[in-house]
Design a protein around this motif. Structure first.
Motif, PDB file in Angstrom:
ATOM      1  N   SER A 308      22.200  53.497  47.917  1.00  0.00           N
ATOM      2  CA  SER A 308      22.442  54.493  48.964  1.00  0.00           C
ATOM      3  C   SER A 308      21.536  55.711  48.845  1.00  0.00           C
ATOM      4  CB  SER A 308      23.900  54.967  48.915  1.00  0.00           C
ATOM      5  OG  SER A 308      24.797  53.921  49.212  1.00  0.00           O
ATOM      6  N   PHE A 312      12.809  54.453  50.288  1.00  0.00           N
ATOM      7  CA  PHE A 312      12.031  53.229  50.399  1.00  0.00           C
ATOM      8  C   PHE A 312      10.837  53.271  49.453  1.00  0.00           C
ATOM      9  CE2 PHE A 312       8.993  50.328  52.427  1.00  0.00           C
ATOM     10  CZ  PHE A 312       9.797  49.233  52.695  1.00  0.00           C
ATOM     11  N   ASN A 316      13.423  51.191  46.998  1.00  0.00           N
ATOM     12  CA  ASN A 316      14.622  50.707  47.687  1.00  0.00           C
ATOM     13  C   ASN A 316      14.210  49.890  48.913  1.00  0.00           C
ATOM     14  OD1 ASN A 316      17.169  50.219  48.625  1.00  0.00           O
ATOM     15  ND2 ASN A 316      17.702  52.358  48.998  1.00  0.00           N
ATOM     16  N   ILE A 319      16.418  48.736  52.371  1.00  0.00           N
ATOM     17  CA  ILE A 319      16.535  49.434  53.650  1.00  0.00           C
ATOM     18  C   ILE A 319      15.742  48.694  54.726  1.00  0.00           C
ATOM     19  CG2 ILE A 319      16.127  51.591  54.877  1.00  0.00           C
ATOM     20  CD1 ILE A 319      16.175  53.026  52.164  1.00  0.00           C
ATOM     21  N   GLY A 322      16.019  52.842  58.364  1.00  0.00           N
ATOM     22  CA  GLY A 322      16.430  54.095  57.747  1.00  0.00           C
ATOM     23  C   GLY A 322      15.839  55.285  58.461  1.00  0.00           C
ATOM     24  N   ILE A 497      20.674  55.477  55.976  1.00  0.00           N
ATOM     25  CA  ILE A 497      20.513  54.021  56.100  1.00  0.00           C
ATOM     26  C   ILE A 497      21.442  53.487  57.192  1.00  0.00           C
ATOM     27  CG2 ILE A 497      20.631  51.819  54.891  1.00  0.00           C
ATOM     28  CD1 ILE A 497      20.179  53.367  52.281  1.00  0.00           C
ATOM     29  N   ARG A 500      20.785  47.466  56.318  1.00  0.00           N
ATOM     30  CA  ARG A 500      20.196  47.073  55.038  1.00  0.00           C
ATOM     31  C   ARG A 500      20.346  45.569  54.846  1.00  0.00           C
ATOM     32  NH1 ARG A 500      24.135  46.666  50.765  1.00  0.00           N
ATOM     33  NH2 ARG A 500      26.168  47.586  51.277  1.00  0.00           N
TER      34      ARG A 500
END
Length: 649
Positions: A308, A312, A316, A319, A322, A497, A500
């Motif tokens: 969370s 990116f 991450n 995602i 986002g 987000i 996902r």
């Protein structure tokens, strides 16, 4: 249509374009150019052109407090404090059944989106290359495609919340009559088909990602496929696929708005769309977010928490869609900051107004992967699954240690194992799966920043009887940043987000189970990927696994249970699930329970009125058939007689 419209005519033009939805022309863009400018002047200037495009983007929902208190609290994940109703939390009134066609809805979809849709059409018709200002033909093609996406996306949110909306697929003629402008509602399936076609076309134009950091958050082909996949899952679901309740609901032309005949091919289409999304996203570098322990094993606590919070560009890649900012109309973090603050106890500088429900607490699995509670008796007491090892009696006699680098419960990243619960924790909260501890702040939770446990007892620092205390004994922890510090105004960044990959896995598993239940191997593959990352046993026949569901109905329930916990408190997902699956009346139309708000003692003695750790009713919620859709405000219908109100309103 002429582009160089006179100043007077341009103002009238904007008013007419917005008239079908009777929105407010004066606020048609958050970042609007001066309304004395002509279109020619706007679109020959790069900065004004980009400002116009930013304005079209500006109503993409921010999945934090504003939408939580108007949309997500309508479901059963959140438990808003009733004391915050006087501060504009009208959802508290709505969830108790007080919602009619004259009620305002803070989500703002009907009023906010049509002006942006009109602005997007104007942009498409007028934007042009400007080599002198480094606006290339390629950039123009991208910007037009982005506007087409935003039109489709805004229409999707509207149709999935109101069910029956007017669909405008272009600009109305400036000299059109009022009757031509005030159109009625388009059948639901026609709206879905049009959006579907637009998203497919736009996905062929836009790239799957951008190399320039400044373009993060701009629409991509992956975003197109993500919205399309979720939309087709909704469109295949029982609410709008063979639901006989809407047989008599017609538009101003006498045409049925919903198709009341079940269509299996909708599930086939949803399966194909979600499978394509999963494959396309993974081919373009998207994957579930993982963090690992020093021995190389998955750390489910850190993985689920930072899924969370990490950007990116911090790895991450989960995602899919986002937003770079989680603020209100700019670069600030206001909305996420207020979300964090309402999930923070009042004794720690927070507002303490946003809790989670006991029903969500009950939904999380135990560490052994079993569900602790299988249902409720008529008196509201839980039906406990004996195989789970769950107990609501007594308090733990030692810290519970697990292999993780999660330090929010009095731990250290230098240690191989860290405490998850402290000695003396109510047994209801012990031996639960990792996602529980990352989603729920219960009485006795350790908070690292304050170096103490929460104290939700009445009269204690974090408890009642004030409005800024959890009404049922819990506050939200999901998406509340552990570094949030309201005392020192520290605002921890995180992306907003909206979609996902973890959701895409569960969407695909659900659709595949409806279209091809015999393919249990693939269904379990994606279901188990989620469980593996969450740190709970997977389904299968090997040692350490739980028996795999053998029938379609059992698999369906397993998928629903996984969605419930994996996607908890994420924007609109639970609210949409309750509606599209038509389980709102069963789930929401009843008494909700929690811990004893008036309790002052650390006790679970049922005969002690001061015992805090006792289930008590705290709110009667009301949900009837009409609540599957939001009503069109009566003021809009009064102005446009071609609109037809939703059934029940």
């Amino acid at each position: 249509m002429k582009q160089n419209i006179s100043r007077v005519k341009f103002s009238r033009y904007l008013f007419i374009l917005l008239f079908p939805f009777l929105a407010f022309a004066c606020d048609y863009l958050d970042k609007s150019p001066d309304d004395e400018l002509t279109l020619e002047m706007v679109f020959r200037d790069k900065t004004r052109t980009e400002d116009w495009l930013a304005g079209v983007y500006s109503k993409i929902p921010i999945p934090y407090l504003d939408k939580a208190k108007h949309v997500d609290c309508l479901a059963d994940d959140f438990s808003p404090s009733r004391g915050w109703e006087v501060f504009g939390w009208d959802v508290v009134n709505k969830i108790q059944g007080n919602w009619n066609s004259s009620s305002g809805w803070g989500a703002g979809y009907w009023g906010d989106f049509p002006p942006k849709i009109r602005a997007a059409y104007i942009f498409i018709n007028n934007v042009k290359a400007n080599p002198q200002q480094l606006v290339s033909e390629q950039e123009v093609a991208y910007m037009k495609a982005e506007c087409r996406f935003l039109i489709a996306y805004y229409y999707y949110i509207m149709v999935s919340n109101y069910g029956a909306i007017p669909l405008q697929t272009g600009l109305s003629d400036i000299d059109a009559s009022t009757d031509e402008l005030m159109i009625g509602q388009t059948p639901f399936d026609e709206v879905i088909d049009w959006i579907d076609g637009e998203l497919l076309e736009v996905s062929k134009i836009l790239p799957p990602s951008y190399t320039e950091a400044r373009k993060y958050g701009r629409i991509t082909s992956v975003m197109c496929m993500a919205v399309r996949a979720r939309m087709l899952l909704f469109a295949a679901s029982p609410l709008v696929n063979g639901n006989p309740d809407y047989k008599a609901y017609v538009n101003d032309k006498g045409v049925e708005i919903f198709n009341t005949t079940y269509d299996q091919t909708k599930w086939d289409k949803a399966t194909q769309a979600n499978k394509y999304l999963v494959d396309f996203a993974q081919a373009n570098g998207h994957q579930l977010y993982y963090e690992y322990n020093s021995d190389g094993s998955i750390d489910p606590f850190m993985s689920y928490q930072n899924m969370s919070f990490k950007r990116f560009d911090e790895g991450n890649k989960e995602i899919l869609f986002g937003r770079p900012s989680t603020g209100n109309g700019g670069g600030s973090n206001d909305d996420s900051y207020e979300y964090d603050k309402h999930g923070t106890p009042r004794g720690m500088g927070g507002n303490g107004g946003l809790g989670v429900s006991q029903e969500l607490v009950d939904a999380f699995f135990m560490a052994n992967g079993e569900s602790p509670i299988t249902g409720y008796n008529a008196d509201g007491s839980p039906i406990i699954n004996p195989a789970s090892g769950y107990s609501e009696e007594g308090f733990s006699t030692a810290d519970e240690m697990r292999k993780t680098k999660w330090i929010e419960s009095k731990g250290s990243r230098d240690d191989i194992e860290n405490p998850i619960t402290q000695e003396g924790t109510y047994n209801m909260y012990c031996n639960r799966e990792p996602r529980f501890y990352l989603s729920v702040l219960y009485n006795g939770s350790w908070v690292r920043r304050e170096n103490r446990q929460t104290q939700f007892y009445s009269g204690s620092p974090d408890g009642g009887p004030t409005h800024d205390a959890p009404q049922n004994g819990y506050l939200l922890r999901k998406k509340v940043h552990p570094d949030h510090d309201p005392r020192n105004n520290i605002r921890a960044y995180r992306p907003g987000i909206l979609y996902r990959l973890g959701e895409a896995y569960l969407n695909y598993a659900e659709a595949l189970n409806e279209s091809n239940p015999g393919n249990s191997t693939e269904i379990l593959f994606y279901l188990n990927k989620i469980r593996e990352r969450a740190g709970v046993p997977s389904y299968g026949s090997n040692v350490g696994q739980l028996p795999a569901p053998s029938k379609q109905s059992a698999m369906r329930e397993a998928i629903y249970r996984e969605r419930r916990v994996e996607l908890n408190c994420e924007f609109s997902i639970r609210y949409d699930d309750l509606r599209r699956l038509m389980i709102g009346e069963k789930t929401l139309n009843r008494t909700f329970y929690g811990m004893n708000y008036a309790g002052t003692q650390k006790s679970d003695d049922l005969d002690n009125p001061q015992a805090f750790f006792v289930r008590k009713p705290y709110m009667n919620r009301v949900f009837t058939k009409r609540n599957y859709w939001a009503p069109i405000h009566q003021g809009q219908i009064d102005k446009n007689p071609n609109l037809r109100q939703l059934p029940g309103f």
